[in-house]
Scaffold this active site. Structure first.
Site: not given
Ligand code: G3P
Ligand code: MG
Length: 259
Positions: A26-27, A53, A55, A68, A128, A130, A250
């Site tokens: 994540h990120r 993933e 943003d 983000h 993603e 964003k 994470d």
């Molecule tokens: O893409 C999954 C997750 O990253 C979505 O929420 O706020 O972490 O970008 P956020």
């Molecule tokens: Mg995200």
């Protein structure tokens, strides 16, 4: 749709997702390195993640970068809104010190820099979109256009997701062959029509706001559900056993070693 592509979800016709891994950084690997940085992508890879993933948002001069928040202060030494700064200004900021001294001097990467690294590492990517306020269509178009140019038709997978339906529609117009995922916090009442209208393959939801019975139901309908953010191994096991297609974490090392 490219031949090896993931088809959109359709009632009674669940998409096969060859190449999807159950654990997605994540990120990058936001618990181990500063989020949405090249160091974070490298860290995710080093920890064993095969999917990441991140943003993507547009700067004031319409350059997509990895960040983000719509404001700079949480993850950089800058201040103010991302769309009020140029890519050169944002690229000069320190995006690593806030996380730890080891990452001092880490930059906010451009989307293209991140894609180069992801491809060099052989990672699969969930991009993603964003968008900053008011820039959903522009961000989707620019992200789709760049992926169209640089992402190879065979090789690693790419999945483009967004909370913003307008951004997903723009990605679809620009690069219709790219698989798309609809992001939401809670399961939207119109999830089925939204997936169909946007030609989405996957549904990405907040794991805290989805009960296991509802997850079971979605899985039974052949909807690939990807859940964020899961940092405990037992919770990941529970969600995957209940039918989640993947979880975002994470701390990929924690989930991968417990598999
Ligand atoms: O893409 C999954 C997750 O990253 C979505 O929420 O706020 O972490 O970008 P956020
Ligand atoms: Mg995200």
């Amino acid at each position: 749709m490219r031949e090896n592509g993931w088809q959109p979800w359709w009632p009674g016709n669940p998409p096969a997702l060859p190449g999807l891994a159950p654990i997605i950084g994540h990120r990058g690997a936001a618990g181990r390195a500063p989020e949405n940085t090249l160091a974070g992508l490298r860290e995710a890879h080093a920890l064993g993640a095969r999917w990441v993933e991140f943003d993507v948002m547009l700067t004031g001069d319409r350059v997509p970068v990895l960040i983000h928040d719509e404001t700079l202060q949480r993850t950089t030494d800058g201040r103010g809104r991302v769309p009020r700064h140029t890519a050169a200004e944002i690229g000069a900021l320190d995006a690593g010190s806030w996380f730890g001294p080891r990452f001092r001097g880490e930059r906010v990467p451009t989307f293209e820099q991140a894609l180069s690294l992801v491809l060099e590492l052989g990672l699969h990517a969930n991009v993603e979109v964003k968008p900053a306020t008011g820039l959903a269509a522009a961000t989707g178009e620019i992200v789709g256009g760049i992926l169209q140019q640089v992402w190879p038709a065979s090789g690693p997978r790419v999945l483009v997701s967004s909370f913003e339906r307008e951004a997903l529609a723009a990605v679809r117009r620009t690069a219709p062959q790219l698989p798309r995922g609809l992001l939401a916090g809670r399961l939207p009442a119109d999830w089925a029509s939204a997936l169909r209208e946007l030609g989405c393959t996957t549904l990405h939801l907040d794991q805290r706001r989805l009960g296991l019975p509802r997850l079971n139901e979605l899985a039974a309908q052949g909807v690939p559900v990807l859940l964020y953010t899961v940092n405990a191994a037992d919770r990941a096991r529970e969600l995957l056993a209940a039918g989640a297609a993947a979880v975002f974490t994470d701390v990929p090392d924690v989930l991968l070693t417990a598999q």
